[in-house]
Design a protein around this motif. Structure first.
Motif, PDB file in Angstrom:
ATOM      1  N   GLU A  63       0.742  -0.904  -0.045  1.00  0.00           N
ATOM      2  CA  GLU A  63      -0.027   0.058  -0.015  1.00  0.00           C
ATOM      3  C   GLU A  63       0.827   1.482  -0.631  1.00  0.00           C
ATOM      4  O   GLU A  63       0.623   1.832  -0.644  1.00  0.00           O
ATOM      5  N   ASP A  64       1.916   0.881   0.895  1.00  0.00           N
ATOM      6  CA  ASP A  64       2.558   2.057   0.786  1.00  0.00           C
ATOM      7  C   ASP A  64       3.498   2.536  -0.632  1.00  0.00           C
ATOM      8  O   ASP A  64       3.693   3.797  -1.107  1.00  0.00           O
ATOM      9  N   GLU A  65       3.577   1.585  -1.248  1.00  0.00           N
ATOM     10  CA  GLU A  65       4.349   1.923  -3.056  1.00  0.00           C
ATOM     11  C   GLU A  65       2.925   2.503  -3.784  1.00  0.00           C
ATOM     12  O   GLU A  65       3.240   3.217  -4.092  1.00  0.00           O
ATOM     13  N   LEU A  66       2.037   2.121  -3.741  1.00  0.00           N
ATOM     14  CA  LEU A  66       0.655   2.370  -4.205  1.00  0.00           C
ATOM     15  C   LEU A  66       1.169   4.023  -3.856  1.00  0.00           C
ATOM     16  O   LEU A  66       0.372   4.830  -4.549  1.00  0.00           O
ATOM     17  N   ARG A  67       0.458   4.600  -2.722  1.00  0.00           N
ATOM     18  CA  ARG A  67       0.221   5.510  -2.018  1.00  0.00           C
ATOM     19  C   ARG A  67       1.959   6.775  -3.133  1.00  0.00           C
ATOM     20  O   ARG A  67       0.565   8.064  -2.801  1.00  0.00           O
ATOM     21  N   THR A  68       2.217   5.779  -2.961  1.00  0.00           N
ATOM     22  CA  THR A  68       3.296   7.112  -3.190  1.00  0.00           C
ATOM     23  C   THR A  68       3.531   7.008  -4.633  1.00  0.00           C
ATOM     24  O   THR A  68       3.799   8.514  -5.472  1.00  0.00           O
ATOM     25  N   VAL A  69       3.401   6.505  -5.504  1.00  0.00           N
ATOM     26  CA  VAL A  69       2.755   6.435  -6.648  1.00  0.00           C
ATOM     27  C   VAL A  69       1.392   7.382  -7.176  1.00  0.00           C
ATOM     28  O   VAL A  69       1.469   7.944  -8.237  1.00  0.00           O
ATOM     29  N   LEU A  70      -0.074   6.792  -6.130  1.00  0.00           N
ATOM     30  CA  LEU A  70      -0.638   8.260  -6.016  1.00  0.00           C
ATOM     31  C   LEU A  70      -0.339  10.017  -5.682  1.00  0.00           C
ATOM     32  O   LEU A  70      -1.555  10.047  -5.126  1.00  0.00           O
ATOM     33  N   LYS A  71       0.569   9.523  -4.902  1.00  0.00           N
ATOM     34  CA  LYS A  71       0.905  10.929  -4.477  1.00  0.00           C
ATOM     35  C   LYS A  71       1.009  12.524  -4.995  1.00  0.00           C
ATOM     36  O   LYS A  71      -0.311  12.937  -3.997  1.00  0.00           O
ATOM     37  N   GLU A  72       0.663  12.619  -6.813  1.00  0.00           N
ATOM     38  CA  GLU A  72       0.333  14.315  -6.787  1.00  0.00           C
ATOM     39  C   GLU A  72      -1.700  13.563  -6.459  1.00  0.00           C
ATOM     40  O   GLU A  72      -1.686  15.307  -5.777  1.00  0.00           O
ATOM     41  N   GLN A  73      -1.941  13.061  -6.366  1.00  0.00           N
ATOM     42  CA  GLN A  73      -3.462  12.819  -6.659  1.00  0.00           C
ATOM     43  C   GLN A  73      -3.721  13.186  -5.471  1.00  0.00           C
ATOM     44  O   GLN A  73      -5.353  14.400  -5.186  1.00  0.00           O
ATOM     45  N   ILE A  74      -3.019  12.133  -4.526  1.00  0.00           N
ATOM     46  CA  ILE A  74      -3.727  12.709  -3.203  1.00  0.00           C
ATOM     47  C   ILE A  74      -3.437  14.131  -1.940  1.00  0.00           C
ATOM     48  O   ILE A  74      -3.752  14.446  -1.663  1.00  0.00           O
ATOM     49  N   ASP A  89     -10.201  10.466 -10.853  1.00  0.00           N
ATOM     50  CA  ASP A  89      -8.560  10.795 -11.455  1.00  0.00           C
ATOM     51  C   ASP A  89      -7.610   9.435 -10.511  1.00  0.00           C
ATOM     52  O   ASP A  89      -6.686   9.174 -11.195  1.00  0.00           O
ATOM     53  N   ALA A  90      -8.110   9.572  -8.789  1.00  0.00           N
ATOM     54  CA  ALA A  90      -7.119   8.294  -8.760  1.00  0.00           C
ATOM     55  C   ALA A  90      -7.070   6.957  -9.049  1.00  0.00           C
ATOM     56  O   ALA A  90      -6.196   6.231  -9.365  1.00  0.00           O
ATOM     57  N   ALA A  91      -8.442   6.403  -9.274  1.00  0.00           N
ATOM     58  CA  ALA A  91      -8.430   5.170  -9.432  1.00  0.00           C
ATOM     59  C   ALA A  91      -8.279   5.221 -10.911  1.00  0.00           C
ATOM     60  O   ALA A  91      -7.522   3.745 -11.266  1.00  0.00           O
ATOM     61  N   PHE A  92      -8.289   6.539 -11.754  1.00  0.00           N
ATOM     62  CA  PHE A  92      -7.327   6.362 -12.910  1.00  0.00           C
ATOM     63  C   PHE A  92      -6.167   5.697 -12.797  1.00  0.00           C
ATOM     64  O   PHE A  92      -4.883   5.098 -13.611  1.00  0.00           O
ATOM     65  N   PHE A  93      -5.464   5.818 -12.360  1.00  0.00           N
ATOM     66  CA  PHE A  93      -3.871   6.762 -12.442  1.00  0.00           C
ATOM     67  C   PHE A  93      -3.293   5.128 -12.072  1.00  0.00           C
ATOM     68  O   PHE A  93      -2.236   4.555 -11.792  1.00  0.00           O
ATOM     69  N   LEU A  94      -4.386   4.187 -10.811  1.00  0.00           N
ATOM     70  CA  LEU A  94      -3.696   3.755 -10.141  1.00  0.00           C
ATOM     71  C   LEU A  94      -3.893   2.639 -11.085  1.00  0.00           C
ATOM     72  O   LEU A  94      -3.063   1.688 -11.158  1.00  0.00           O
ATOM     73  N   GLU A  95      -4.896   2.103 -12.084  1.00  0.00           N
ATOM     74  CA  GLU A  95      -5.289   1.542 -13.627  1.00  0.00           C
ATOM     75  C   GLU A  95      -3.799   1.119 -14.340  1.00  0.00           C
ATOM     76  O   GLU A  95      -3.674   0.965 -14.260  1.00  0.00           O
ATOM     77  N   LEU A  96      -3.513   2.618 -14.431  1.00  0.00           N
ATOM     78  CA  LEU A  96      -2.492   2.598 -15.255  1.00  0.00           C
ATOM     79  C   LEU A  96      -1.087   2.342 -14.702  1.00  0.00           C
ATOM     80  O   LEU A  96      -0.534   1.337 -15.319  1.00  0.00           O
ATOM     81  N   PHE A  97      -1.187   2.147 -13.446  1.00  0.00           N
ATOM     82  CA  PHE A  97       0.107   2.083 -12.966  1.00  0.00           C
ATOM     83  C   PHE A  97       0.121   0.170 -13.108  1.00  0.00           C
ATOM     84  O   PHE A  97       1.312  -0.015 -13.266  1.00  0.00           O
ATOM     85  N   TYR A  98      -0.707  -0.269 -12.814  1.00  0.00           N
ATOM     86  CA  TYR A  98      -1.080  -1.621 -12.581  1.00  0.00           C
ATOM     87  C   TYR A  98      -0.346  -2.424 -13.928  1.00  0.00           C
ATOM     88  O   TYR A  98      -0.350  -3.112 -14.880  1.00  0.00           O
ATOM     89  N   ARG A  99      -1.074  -1.127 -15.290  1.00  0.00           N
ATOM     90  CA  ARG A  99      -1.118  -2.048 -16.447  1.00  0.00           C
ATOM     91  C   ARG A  99       0.164  -2.162 -16.917  1.00  0.00           C
ATOM     92  O   ARG A  99       0.249  -2.478 -18.161  1.00  0.00           O
ATOM     93  N   LYS A 100       0.739  -1.040 -16.598  1.00  0.00           N
ATOM     94  CA  LYS A 100       2.615  -0.578 -17.030  1.00  0.00           C
ATOM     95  C   LYS A 100       2.907  -1.290 -16.163  1.00  0.00           C
ATOM     96  O   LYS A 100       4.129  -2.537 -17.046  1.00  0.00           O
ATOM     97  N   HIS A 101       2.485  -2.495 -15.286  1.00  0.00           N
ATOM     98  CA  HIS A 101       3.805  -3.388 -15.070  1.00  0.00           C
ATOM     99  C   HIS A 101       2.777  -4.674 -15.185  1.00  0.00           C
ATOM    100  O   HIS A 101       3.090  -6.058 -14.295  1.00  0.00           O
TER     101      HIS A 101
END
Length: 676
Positions: A63-74, A89-101
């Motif tokens: 969760e800490d890593e995902l929060r860091t990914v979303l730091k700008e939106q949060i 926006d937060a949901a979109f960028f989190l989904e984008l992070f997963y797809r990048k992996h």
């Protein structure tokens, strides 16, 4: 007492110049901007950890890593409140992070609870691995070559040691675009690359991608047809781009033809030249495309006058005088570039812009806009040497003394074996000529193994660069030397108090690719010095030293191999008389300085006799390893930078050498080496 008074005077010179701040605009350095960005990122990370957010269903990442990914939106939610749009926006960028992996089937939904609590629900699905990328239709280019482009966008985020890469559809599409660009760059003007086709395994964890390719024909350059007033023969103009014409035809290389010819004409004074190159691909014959080149050279322009703006402390005449030699000469961008580099190397400017402006009569006025750098610099140093012990140094420099652009540097250094002070005045343009004047006054004491000395003197040096690589110069030197104490037998010491007045000349051939940060090349140098009674000297001798260094790149490091040699002979006394040359003027072998690339004056004790001679050869090898330091200091009210983001050289050295001479008519030949 006299020595203390002299060094106190040097200290007053260091502290004497005005310590008031400069009025130049303080441009932020890149490292300052980077530090500010890091501060912003730390603040965003803190907000990301403290905001009322819950991520459910995430198992592949913490969760800490995902929060860091979303730091700008949060951070935006933290500062401006939670809304449906910001949650989306937060949901979109989190989904984008997963797809990048590689989580191709990931689904992220948001839910707002209690008005201020954001819940992101993640359905990860399996991570999809890219099994293979196949190409269909490629007959001229091997699939292995195309594969590197297709997988490049994904590979750049992972180590090359990782064999299996996650499947990211956007990356594969970007890779297909790179494949198409590669074909165009190789002259396949009609190449078409279709969108990738994907074939998933039964369990949905692996995918094969197929990229259809339609290559078409490869094209090359045909005839160059010149129109307009070409001034020069077609063969001469074609010779400026032979390397381009030997490569496959592309529109980018056609544009390069225009740029090459413009540079060729401008270097010969045609400031307003216009060159238009057009490829006639419709008229290609046998895969060769003719190119029409239209040239309008215009008149030859000459330099005429300089207008300087933006200076605060530096006198405008300093800048104008640097360009005075160009007046009446043909315009050349290469000459302007060299003048620009020369001015920036002085350290007087933060920003310097040179804009040629056409005037009546086919002349060019140079409009120069400048922003001055801080001229005053205060520095300090702390160090330790195995031979000299602890070292503390202070320095003060003013690169723009009285506004004339001439630097004055003063320094004091104190070690456990002695102390020294120095004042250096450097006039790179003596009487506004290309001759450089350096005047140095110094005094120091030092305790060697076997004797201690005090020396005070001055040296005046004139140098001139005949070419960019070859420099010649003359110098005059006056020194008063006193051996204040010693534990060596008097018959080996020679004069213990004497005055040396000498003149000499030197020349240096520097064939390195860069004198500041060389990567390869050769440096040769030699000095001749004569001390005589006619010059007021108490002792008479002839001395010459020579050095050669060669820089060899080895991977990312650099090897310097050097050799030095020196010879000193009395003018009147016999060379068999060791006391004809005072001990401090002889060559010595061994010690920390004897074989280093910067000096040939080390010392070594052999029993009770200090090994010395009138000839010394040495061979050195050096591996410099630069690192960066970044620190600042403030002294009273003056902002002063001490080595800001400056390269500090460190090195490993291996050296060996010998000294030859005579003691009581018996030759002494000894060798020594040093590594450190």
């Amino acid at each position: 007492m006299g020595r203390a008074i002299f060094l106190l005077a040097l200290a007053l010179v260091i502290g004497g110049p005005s310590l008031c701040g400069q009025s130049a605009v303080d441009v932020k350095r890149p490292e300052e901007r980077a530090r500010e960005q890091k501060v912003v990122e730390r603040e965003e990370k803190k907000k990301a950890q403290s905001t009322n957010l819950e991520i459910r269903g995430a198992t592949a990442f913490k969760e800490d890593e995902l929060r860091t990914v979303l730091k700008e939106q949060i951070a935006t939610i933290h500062d401006f409140g939670l809304t449906a749009a910001r949650a989306d926006d937060a949901a979109f960028f989190l989904e984008l992070f997963y797809r990048k992996h590689g989580y191709a089937k990931v689904d992220v939904h948001y839910r707002i609870e209690s008005g201020s609590r954001l819940v992101l629900e993640v359905t990860e699905g399996p991570q999809v691995i890219l099994s293979a990328i196949n190409f269909a239709g490629n007959s001229q280019v091997p699939a292995e070559k195309l594969f590197e482009y297709a997988v490049g966008p994904t590979r750049e985020r992972y180590s090359r040691l990782q064999k299996e890469l996650p499947f990211v559809a956007t990356d594969v599409q970007e890779g297909a675009d790179l494949v198409h660009r590669y074909y165009i760059s190789e002259g396949y003007l009609n190449a078409v690359v279709d969108p990738p086709q994907y074939h998933f395994s039964a369990d949905g964890t692996r995918v094969d991608a197929t990229i259809p390719v339609h290559e078409g024909r490869q094209y090359f350059f045909g005839n160059l047809i010149f129109h307009g007033n070409t001034i020069y023969a077609p063969e001469t103009l074609r010779g400026q781009m032979l390397d381009l014409l030997s490569q496959p035809y592309t529109e980018h290389r056609v544009d390069d033809i225009s740029r090459r010819l413009q540079a060729y004409f401008k270097a010969r004074g045609y400031y307003a030249v216009k060159v238009d190159a057009t490829g006639e691909s419709e008229q290609a014959t046998g895969g060769h495309v003719p190119v029409i080149v239209t040239i309008s050279p215009g008149p030859v322009y000459k330099f005429d006058g300089v207008n300087v703006t933006g200076l605060q402390r530096l006198r405008p005449s300093y800048v104008r005088n640097r360009f005075a030699s160009l007046e009446g000469k043909n315009y050349s961008p290469d000459v302007l570039d060299e003048k620009f580099r020369e001015l920036m190397r002085t350290g007087l400017f933060n920003v310097l812009q040179i804009n040629p402006q056409p005037e009546a009569g086919n002349s060019l006025q140079l409009d120069i806009s400048a922003e001055e750098a801080k001229a005053k610099e205060f520095g300090f140093s702390v160090g330790y040497g195995t031979y000299v012990g602890g070292i503390v140094g202070l320095s003060f420099a003013d690169r723009d003394l009285f506004g004339y652009g001439r630097p004055l540097t003063t320094s004091i250094e104190i070690s456990q074996r002695g102390y020294k002070g120095e004042i250096l005045w450097d006039d790179p343009h003596f009487f506004e000529s290309d001759v450089e004047l350096k005047f140095r006054v110094s005094a120091f004491t030092f305790d060697f193994e076997g004797y201690s000395k005090f020396e005070i003197g001055a040296r005046t040096e004139f140098s001139y660069n005949i070419t960019k690589q070859y420099q010649v110069g003359v110098f005059g030197s006056e020194r008063r030397v006193e051996i204040v104490s010693n534990d060596i037998k008097d018959k080996f010491i020679g004069e213990t108090r004497y005055f040396v007045s000498s003149i000499g000349l030197f020349h240096t051939l520097d064939l390195r690719d860069s004198p500041v940060v060389p990567s390869r090349g050769l440096v040769l140098g030699q000095t001749f010095e004569l001390a005589a009674n006619a010059l007021g000297s108490d002792i008479e001798f002839f001395r010459t030293t020579a050095r050669a260094s060669y820089f060899i790149p080895i991977g990312k490091t650099l090897l310097e191999v050097g050799t030095r040699a020196g010879l000193i002979r009395p003018l009147k006394e016999s060379t068999s008389d060791i006391t004809a040359i005072p001990i401090d003027e002889r060559f010595f072998n061994g010690g920390r300085c004897a074989a280093s690339p910067s000096a040939i004056s080390g010392r070594m004790i052999i029993g009770a006799i200090r090994l010395a001679g009138n000839f010394i050869p040495s061979l050195t090898s050096n591996i410099p390893s630069p690192f960066t330091a970044n620190y600042r200091a403030r002294f009273l009210s003056m902002p002063a930078t001490c080595c800001p983001k400056r390269i500090i050289p460190a090195s490993m050295t291996c050296a060996m050498g010998s000294a030859r001479g005579y003691v009581t008519n018996f030759p002494l030949v000894r060798s020594g080496s040093i590594m450190g």
